[in-house]
Design a protein around this motif. Structure first.
Motif, mmCIF file in Angstrom:
data_model
loop_
_atom_site.group_PDB
_atom_site.id
_atom_site.type_symbol
_atom_site.label_atom_id
_atom_site.label_comp_id
_atom_site.label_asym_id
_atom_site.label_seq_id
_atom_site.Cartn_x
_atom_site.Cartn_y
_atom_site.Cartn_z
ATOM 1 N N GLN A 1 50.736 25.854 18.402
ATOM 2 C CA GLN A 1 51.057 24.509 17.933
ATOM 3 C C GLN A 1 50.007 24.020 16.931
ATOM 4 O O GLN A 1 50.339 23.398 15.915
ATOM 5 N N THR B 1 57.554 23.132 17.683
ATOM 6 C CA THR B 1 56.456 23.279 18.637
ATOM 7 C C THR B 1 56.792 22.690 19.997
ATOM 8 O O THR B 1 56.277 23.166 21.016
ATOM 9 N N LEU C 1 56.098 17.637 8.931
ATOM 10 C CA LEU C 1 56.057 17.349 10.366
ATOM 11 C C LEU C 1 57.465 17.220 10.938
ATOM 12 O O LEU C 1 57.716 17.632 12.076
ATOM 13 N N THR C 2 58.375 16.655 10.161
ATOM 14 C CA THR C 2 59.759 16.513 10.631
ATOM 15 C C THR C 2 60.401 17.868 10.873
ATOM 16 O O THR C 2 61.181 18.052 11.815
ATOM 17 N N GLN D 1 43.020 16.452 17.526
ATOM 18 C CA GLN D 1 44.417 16.351 17.946
ATOM 19 C C GLN D 1 44.802 17.420 18.958
ATOM 20 O O GLN D 1 45.317 17.087 20.039
ATOM 21 N N LEU E 1 51.155 22.924 13.099
ATOM 22 C CA LEU E 1 51.007 21.574 12.558
ATOM 23 C C LEU E 1 49.849 21.498 11.561
ATOM 24 O O LEU E 1 49.918 20.745 10.585
ATOM 25 N N MET F 1 50.300 22.013 7.614
ATOM 26 C CA MET F 1 50.727 20.972 6.691
ATOM 27 C C MET F 1 49.560 20.416 5.882
ATOM 28 O O MET F 1 49.767 19.851 4.801
ATOM 29 N N THR F 2 48.334 20.574 6.363
ATOM 30 C CA THR F 2 47.181 20.147 5.575
ATOM 31 C C THR F 2 47.108 20.906 4.266
ATOM 32 O O THR F 2 46.745 20.348 3.218
ATOM 33 N N GLU G 1 53.754 15.361 3.804
ATOM 34 C CA GLU G 1 53.326 15.555 5.193
ATOM 35 C C GLU G 1 54.424 15.145 6.165
ATOM 36 O O GLU G 1 54.657 15.818 7.170
ATOM 37 N N MET G 2 55.105 14.046 5.877
ATOM 38 C CA MET G 2 56.169 13.591 6.767
ATOM 39 C C MET G 2 57.312 14.603 6.829
ATOM 40 O O MET G 2 57.849 14.884 7.906
ATOM 41 N N MET H 1 57.358 19.996 13.673
ATOM 42 C CA MET H 1 57.026 19.483 15.005
ATOM 43 C C MET H 1 58.090 19.805 16.050
ATOM 44 O O MET H 1 57.742 20.184 17.182
#
Length: 276
Positions: A88, A203, A196-197, A52, A92, A95-96, A192-193, A200
């Protein structure tokens, strides 16, 4: 005593009770090793984790790079871009760790930990430490990709050490944010959602890809003062060999502040979740 793996009956090691700090350190190491073993057995996770940010490098370097005016100090857009990509990636990628903790919570593994005389903070710190090592590997791979597309950092050993220290510190700090989200979001699929919300926008509304001077007033103020931009603005001149000004100290304050706020929240959420 601490558990090494969830795939088999718990294998434990003795921790000296006379030295709580040493005991806590050993517990964190064993729990972090457990996560890294799991990661080694699922190499596709690392493959997609590095793919990614590598795609972001190629896309911004060759699709958008020619249309973006870079700030002072960078000799080309790749040199401007890569510090932002590093931050970045770890933001991100954190979150893993949150998703892995959520999976442990829902699989019942945490209940097994509760039966052992280990620090509850060590369970969370083990996850965040493993996340730091995982993201360090991702950054190293992305660094090589950056060199291939024209990233030319200055050869200043002290600056590099300071930049790497800030990246690792921010990785550790943002991992606590991800862990906190995982503990307060009850739905496993939503963890995870939700992360990221929240992460993200930080970043992209930052100085990672474009100078903030091109943004409108309120958005520019937010972009210049939020933690992702501050850390990027500290790391970028250190890699480029220019004067970073006060930004390394501001970045350090953000890192310490994030850990100071979110680590107690995470421990409180962990206690609440495991007391049910």
């Amino acid at each position: 005593m601490t558990v090494l793996s969830s795939a088999a009956p718990p294998r434990v090691i003795a921790v000296p009770s006379s030295n709580p700090l040493l005991g806590f350190f050993l517990e964190v190491c064993v729990l972090a090793k457990r996560y890294l073993i799991h990661l080694r057995r699922q190499p596709q996770q690392l493959m997609f984790a590095t793919a990614q940010p590598a795609l972001f490098v190629l896309m911004f370097r060759f699709v958008f790079g020619g249309a973006i005016k870079i700030g002072a100090g960078a000799t080309n857009y790749a040199s401007y871009l890569m510090p932002g990509i590093f931050i970045q990636s770890v933001t991100l990628g954190a979150m893993t760790i949150g998703v892995r903790l959520a999976e442990d919570m829902h699989s019942g593994l945490i209940d097994r930990f509760r039966s052992l005389p280990i620090s509850r903070a060590a369970v969370l710190t083990g996850h965040t430490t493993a996340g730091l090592l995982r993201n360090l590997f991702v950054v190293c791979i992305v660094f090589v990709v950056g060199l291939a597309v024209g990233f030319r950092p200055a050869l200043d050993p002290l600056g590099w050490l300071a930049a790497i220290a800030l990246i690792l510190g921010f990785t550790f700090a943002i991992s606590w944010v991800a862990v906190t989200i995982a503990l307060y979001v009850s739905n496993l699929e939503a963890v995870e959602m939700a992360g990221l919300t929240l992460l993200m926008p930080l970043t992209f509304v930052s100085s990672a890809f474009v100078p903030t001077q091109s943004m409108p007033g309120p958005l520019r103020w937010f972009a210049e003062h939020q933690p992702v931009s501050v850390v990027i603005d500290a790391v970028r001149p250190l890699f480029l060999g220019t004067d970073p000004g006060p930004y390394p100290y501001l970045a350090l304050l953000w890192i310490v502040g994030i850990v100071a706020v979110f680590s107690p929240l995470a421990v409180r959420g962990y206690l609440r979740a495991t007391s049910k």
